[in-house]
Design an enzyme around this catalytic site. Structure first.
Site, PDB file in Angstrom:
ATOM      1  N   ASP A   1      68.506  83.265  74.299  1.00 25.68           N
ATOM      2  CA  ASP A   1      67.334  83.070  75.161  1.00 25.68           C
ATOM      3  C   ASP A   1      66.610  84.399  75.399  1.00 25.68           C
ATOM      4  O   ASP A   1      67.161  85.486  75.159  1.00 25.68           O
ATOM      5  CB  ASP A   1      67.838  82.484  76.492  1.00 25.68           C
ATOM      6  CG  ASP A   1      66.804  81.616  77.187  1.00 25.68           C
ATOM      7  OD1 ASP A   1      65.618  81.731  76.853  1.00 25.68           O
ATOM      8  OD2 ASP A   1      67.189  80.846  78.090  1.00 25.68           O
TER       9      ASP A   1
ATOM     10  N   ASP B   1      60.759  74.032  77.237  1.00 28.63           N
ATOM     11  CA  ASP B   1      61.553  73.633  78.404  1.00 28.63           C
ATOM     12  C   ASP B   1      61.083  72.280  78.921  1.00 28.63           C
ATOM     13  O   ASP B   1      61.740  71.685  79.780  1.00 28.63           O
ATOM     14  CB  ASP B   1      61.408  74.672  79.522  1.00 28.63           C
ATOM     15  CG  ASP B   1      62.468  75.750  79.418  1.00 28.63           C
ATOM     16  OD1 ASP B   1      63.385  75.605  78.589  1.00 28.63           O
ATOM     17  OD2 ASP B   1      62.377  76.751  80.162  1.00 28.63           O
TER      18      ASP B   1
HETATM   19  C1  DGJ Z   1      65.367  78.944  79.690  1.00 29.98           C
HETATM   20  C2  DGJ Z   1      65.755  77.981  78.617  1.00 29.98           C
HETATM   21  O1  DGJ Z   1      64.625  77.534  77.940  1.00 29.98           O
HETATM   22  C3  DGJ Z   1      66.533  76.827  79.251  1.00 29.98           C
HETATM   23  O2  DGJ Z   1      66.808  75.868  78.300  1.00 29.98           O
HETATM   24  C4  DGJ Z   1      67.768  77.395  79.858  1.00 29.98           C
HETATM   25  O3  DGJ Z   1      68.593  77.919  78.868  1.00 29.98           O
HETATM   26  C5  DGJ Z   1      67.415  78.459  80.873  1.00 29.98           C
HETATM   27  N1  DGJ Z   1      66.550  79.460  80.325  1.00 29.98           N
HETATM   28  C6  DGJ Z   1      68.646  79.118  81.408  1.00 29.98           C
HETATM   29  O4  DGJ Z   1      68.362  80.173  82.221  1.00 29.98           O
END
Ligand code: DGJ
Length: 773
Positions: A480, A550
Site C-alpha cells: 500500500d 477503495d
Molecule cells: C488503503 C487501502 O486501499 C485499503 O484497502 C486498506 O488496505 C487500507 N489502506 C489500510 O490502511
C-alpha cells in the site's frame, strides 16, 4: 513484423500487421516522423509526406532551405530555442542554469532482433528475440556533447511501438537536464478528440473527453505517484470513432512517479504529443560519461475503434509487461479482512473468518492493516514491521501456518514506504524521511514518507520484508501507499541535485520491488495506494495486479472498472464483493449484482462472512464455484465494452447496440463482455442501475464471437438468484442456442418483462454465459 532501412532516402519503416511507423532524417539532420497509421507497403518510400512551405513569421537556420522551419516540422525528439515554439522533449542547461540549445543530429542506427533490457526501470520486454524488433537511432550535438539514443521497439501481434530515450553526456563539462521526456509524436492535423482518465480517491480513472483546440491540453502528476487524479495515459480519437470503428491513438507511460502528458495544437493545425516525467521540480545533473534513461511509453494506433485500442494495450500488458510466475496465470480468490474488521481483530477472529472462507471455497486469506507494532488506528507504528503480540500471539509465522493448515494460502498487507512519527523506526532514523531539512512538515493520514531515494532505506526495507517472506508461509503481499508526497527534498542530496528527488524516489521503489519479486517469484504482489492512486503500467512489471479502488460499491465500480479498462486488462484489477450498506457510499445493492461486477477482475471478498445469513453464505459458495469455472475468461478473456456509463463521444457513439432513445440513458445501462482466446466461451454482464416502470425492450448486440459457431446461452439474473420470482424474461428470451453472427447482429434481448420487471428494483444485473457447442 519488420524494420527496414532505405538508405537512399534515409527512411526507416517499422511495420507489423497492425501499423506502420515511418521515420526519416529531416533537412537539419534530426529524426522526423513521416507516418503513423495502418500498414503501408514497406518496400516503398514516403518522402512526399514531408511538406515544407515558406510561411509568414517562419524562421530557418542559416544554410538550410528557407522553407524548412522547425516550428512546423514533425520532429521525433524536439529541443527548444531554435524556432520550434511548441512543447519540447528535451531542455538542457549548464549546472548554473545557462540554457543550451542542442540540435540532435542523426549519426548512426542499429536494428536488432528482440528488445534490449533496461535495468532499474519497468519496461516492456520480449521473451524471445522473434517477438519483437528494435531500432536504435543515435543522435548527437557535438558542440554541446549530448548524445540521445532513441529506442523504438515493434512487437509482433500488437499495433504498438514502445519508445524510450537515453541521454548521455559526451562532453567534458557537467550538464543539467531540465526536461527529458520519453517521446514526442507529431501528427499532421488536429481533428482529434482527447480522452483522459481522471478522478480522485474512490472515483479513479473516469473518462473525460474534449476536442483538441489550439494551444496545450495536458494532464500530469506532481504528487510523487502516478495518482488517481490523472492516470498516465491518454487517447486521441477521431470525432467519429466508436468502440468498433475509427482511428485512435493511445499513449501509455510505464511510470509510477510524477508524469506529464501534453498535447499541443500548433499554429498550422498540427498536433504534438509529448509524454514523460513531469518537469516540475525536476532536474538531473549528468557528469561526463553519465547516462539518463527515461521511462518507456507505449504508443498504439488502430483504425478499429476504442475497443480494439484497449485490447491491444491489454495484450501488451499481459504478454510483454507482466512477467515471471504470474504472467497469464489465474489469480486466487481471496478474502481480505479490511472492511470486515478494520483495525479491530484478534487471531481468533481472523481464524474463524478464514475457516468460514475455506468452507466457501475461497483460496487466499489476506491480513490487512493493523497487525504490527502498536497499531490500533492510523496514528502509529508504520515502519515497525513486527507483529503485535496482543493481536497475534504466535506472530505472523504462527498465524500464516494456522491459515495454511486450514487449507488456505496466506497474504499480508504492508506499507513499506511510510512511517508514523510515533514509531520505533522514526525514533531511530528521523533523518530517513522525505523533507527532513524542512522545519515544518506536512502529514498525510498521520504519516511521513520514507526517502526511497536513499540506498540505506531500500536496503533496510528489503531486509525486513525478505525476512517476513522467508520465515512465514506468505503467498501474497498487498503493498500500500496511503499518502502523496509533500516537501519534496532529500537530506541525502546536495542542493543542486534536489531536482532529482522524485525520480530517485520511484527508482528506489522499483529497486525494492525488483529485488523482492526476483527473490520470491511465486509470491503474488498486489499494488495499492489508497485504492487506485498508483494504478499504472510501470508497477505491473512487478505486481501483476492492483487494488483498483477503495470504492467497493458495485455501481461505482461499474464506472471505475469501465474507465480502467481503456488501458488495463481485467486480470490487473483487484475487485471485491463487500458488505451493504456499502462503506463508501451507503448504497444497498443485491449480493449477486455485486459479484457479477467483481467477477470481471481478480476476484475476492472483503466483508465479514460470519455476519451473513446462511442463505447468503450459500450464495457466496455458489459465486466462488461459478467464478472458478469461468475464471480464465473473466481474467484473461478479450474484453469488449458494449454499453457505457459515460458520454465520451458524439451521442451516436454511445449506442453500439442501437437501442438509443430516452429510455436507455447512457448512464443507466452498462454492459461489457469477455471472450476466451479460442472464442469458445464468453461471459456478458448487463447491469441496469435504476429500475423503470413498465420496462422498455432493448437489444444488446455482442462482440468478438465466432460468427459461424453455435453458442449455448445461460442467463443468471442477480435478483432471481437471490429470490425465486417466477418466469424471467431474460431467461425466456435468451436461453438456448444462438449463432455467433445472430448474437453480434441481433444481440441479447433484455427488458420487456412487464410487471415482474418493475418488481426487480434498482441495480438489477444479468450475467450470460456462452459456450460453443
Ligand atoms: C488503503 C487501502 O486501499 C485499503 O484497502 C486498506 O488496505 C487500507 N489502506 C489500510 O490502511
Amino acid at each position: 513484423m519488420k524494420i527496414l532501412y532505405h538508405e537512399n532516402c534515409q527512411e526507416f519503416h517499422l511495420q507489423n500487421e497492425g501499423l506502420s511507423y515511418v521515420l526519416a532524417i529531416l533537412p537539419n539532420g534530426e529524426v522526423g516522423l513521416r507516418y503513423i497509421g495502418c500498414p503501408l507497403d514497406p518496400d516503398r518510400t514516403y518522402g512526399y509526406l514531408e511538406r515544407y512551405e515558406g510561411r509568414g513569421m517562419g524562421t530557418h537556420q542559416e544554410g538550410l532551405p528557407f522553407e524548412f522551419c522547425l516550428d512546423w516540422a514533425r520532429r521525433e525528439y524536439p529541443t527548444s530555442g531554435r524556432g520550434d515554439y511548441r512543447q519540447s522533449a528535451l531542455d538542457v542547461s549548464t549546472p548554473k542554469g545557462q540554457p543550451l540549445f542542442p540540435e540532435l543530429r542523426y549519426v548512426s542506427h542499429e536494428i536488432q532482433e528482440g528488445k534490449p533490457e533496461l535495468l532499474g526501470l519497468p519496461v516492456s520486454y520480449a521473451e524471445k528475440s522473434s517477438d519483437a524488433m528494435t531500432l536504435v537511432l543515435t543522435c548527437i550535438d557535438g558542440a554541446i556533447g549530448i548524445e540521445a539514443r532513441l529506442f523504438y521497439t515493434i512487437f509482433g501481434g500488437f499495433p504498438i511501438i514502445a519508445r524510450r530515450v537515453e541521454i548521455k553526456n559526451k562532453g567534458s563539462q557537467r550538464v543539467m537536464l531540465r526536461r527529458v521526456m520519453s517521446c514526442a509524436c507529431d501528427l499532421d492535423d488536429s481533428r482529434w478528440v482527447w480522452y483522459q482518465f481522471s478522478g480522485a480517491w474512490a472515483r479513479e480513472r473516469q473518462p473525460f473527453c474534449t476536442p483538441l483546440r489550439p494551444g496545450i491540453q495536458a494532464i500530469g502528476s506532481t504528487r510523487g505517484s502516478s495518482s488517481a487524479q490523472h492516470n498516465p495515459s491518454c487517447i486521441l480519437a477521431r470525432p467519429e470513432t466508436t468502440e468498433d470503428h475509427g482511428e485512435a491513438l493511445g499513449v501509455l507511460l510505464l511510470y509510477s512517479g510524477n508524469h506529464s502528458l501534453e498535447v499541443e495544437v500548433g499554429s498550422h493545425g498540427d498536433t504534438r504529443i509529448v509524454a514523460g516525467i513531469n518537469p516540475w521540480n525536476f532536474s538531473w545533473t549528468l557528469v561526463p560519461e553519465d547516462r539518463f534513461a527515461t521511462p518507456e511509453v507505449l504508443l498504439a494506433y488502430t483504425a478499429g475503434g476504442l475497443g480494439e485500442l484497449s485490447r491491444a494495450f491489454h495484450g501488451i500488458i499481459q504478454n510483454h509487461v507482466v512477467r515471471g510466475f504470474w504472467k497469464n496465470r489465474e489469480r486466487p480468490i481471496l478474502i481480505n479482512n479490511w472492511e470486515a474488521t478494520y483495525f479491530d481483530f484478534t487471531e481468533k477472529k481472523l481464524l474463524s473468518l478464514a475457516q468460514a472462507a475455506r468452507r466457501l471455497g475461497i483460496e487466499l486469506f489476506v491480513l490487512d492493516d493493523g497487525w504490527f507494532g502498536r497499531r490500533n488506528d492510523d496514528r502509529s507504528s508504520l515502519g515497525d514491521w513486527y507483529p503485535n503480540p496482543e493481536k497475534l500471539p504466535d506472530g505472523i509465522e504462527g498465524l500464516a501456518q494456522k491459515i495454511v493448515d486450514l487449507g488456505l494460502r496466506f497474504g499480508l498487507w504492508i506499507e513499506p514506504e511510510m512511517v508514523n512519527p510515533d514509531s520505533d523506526l522514526y525514533r531511530a532514523h528521523p533523518d530517513w524521511v522525505v523533507g527532513a531539512p524542512c522545519t515544518k512538515r506536512t502529514l498525510g493520514r498521520n504519516q511521513l514518507v520514507l526517502d526511497m531515494g536513499r540506498p540505506e532505506v531500500v536496503e533496510y526495507l528489503y531486509g525486513v520484508i525478505a525476512q517476513l517472506l522467508r520465515r512465514s508461509s506468505i503467498s501474497y503481499i498487498k503493498w500500500d501507499m496511503n499518502r502523496h508526497i509533500t516537501e519534496p527534498l532529500s537530506a541525502a542530496l546536495p542542493p543542486e541535485r534536489q531536482g532529482e528527488f522524485f525520480h530517485r524516489y520511484i527508482l528506489g521503489v522499483y529497486e525494492l520491488y525488483d529485488r523482492l519479486t526476483r527473490e520470491f517469484p511465486q509470491v503474488l504482489f498486489e499494488s495499492c495506494s489508497s485504492g487506485g492512486n498508483r494504478f499504472d503500467g510501470g508497477l505491473f512489471a512487478y505486481a501483476p495486479q492492483a487494488w483498483t479502488s477503495d470504492d467497493t460499491d458495485a455501481v461505482e465500480r461499474l464506472f471505475i472498472q469501465w474507465g480502467t479498462s481503456y488501458f488495463y486488462p481485467p486480470s490487473t484489477m483487484g475487485a471485491h464483493v463487500s458488505a451493504v450498506p456499502n462503506h463508501q457510499v451507503g448504497r444497498i445493492t443485491p449480493l449477486w449484482s455485486r459479484a457479477f461486477v467483481a467477477f470481471f477482475g481478480a476476484f475476492g471478498y472483503e466483508l465479514d462472512i460470519e455476519k451473513l445469513s446462511e442463505e447468503e453464505q450459500e450464495a457466496l459458495a455458489r459465486q466462488v464455484a461459478f467464478y472458478k469455472e469461468w475464471r480464465g475468461v473473466f481474467q484473461f478473456g478479450r474484453f469488449y465494452r458494449l454499453r457505457g456509463p459515460f458520454w465520451t463521444g458524439p451521442a451516436a457513439n454511445w449506442m453500439p447496440g442501437g437501442a438509443g432513445g430516452a429510455f436507455h440513458l447512457p448512464d443507466n445501462e452498462i454492459a461489457w463482455m469477455s471472450v476466451s482466446a479460442d472464442q469458445r466461451r464468453a461471459v456478458v454482464l448487463y447491469f441496469q442501475i435504476r429500475s423503470s416502470p413498465n420496462p422498455p425492450m432493448t437489444r444488446l448486440p455482442l462482440r468478438g464471437l465466432d460468427a459461424r459457431r453455435l453458442y449455448r446461452l445461460r442467463v443468471y439474473p442477480a435478483r432471481r438468484l437471490a429470490k425465486e420470482w417466477g418466469p424471467e424474461a431474460a431467461i425466456r428470451n435468451n436461453e438456448g442456442l444462438r449463432r455467433g453472427d445472430e448474437l453480434m447482429q441481433v444481440g441479447l434481448l433484455f427488458g420487456g418483462d412487464g410487471w415482474a420487471g418493475t418488481g426487480r428494483g434498482d441495480y438489477a444485473a444479468w450475467l450470460v454465459t456462452l459456450e460453443a457447442e
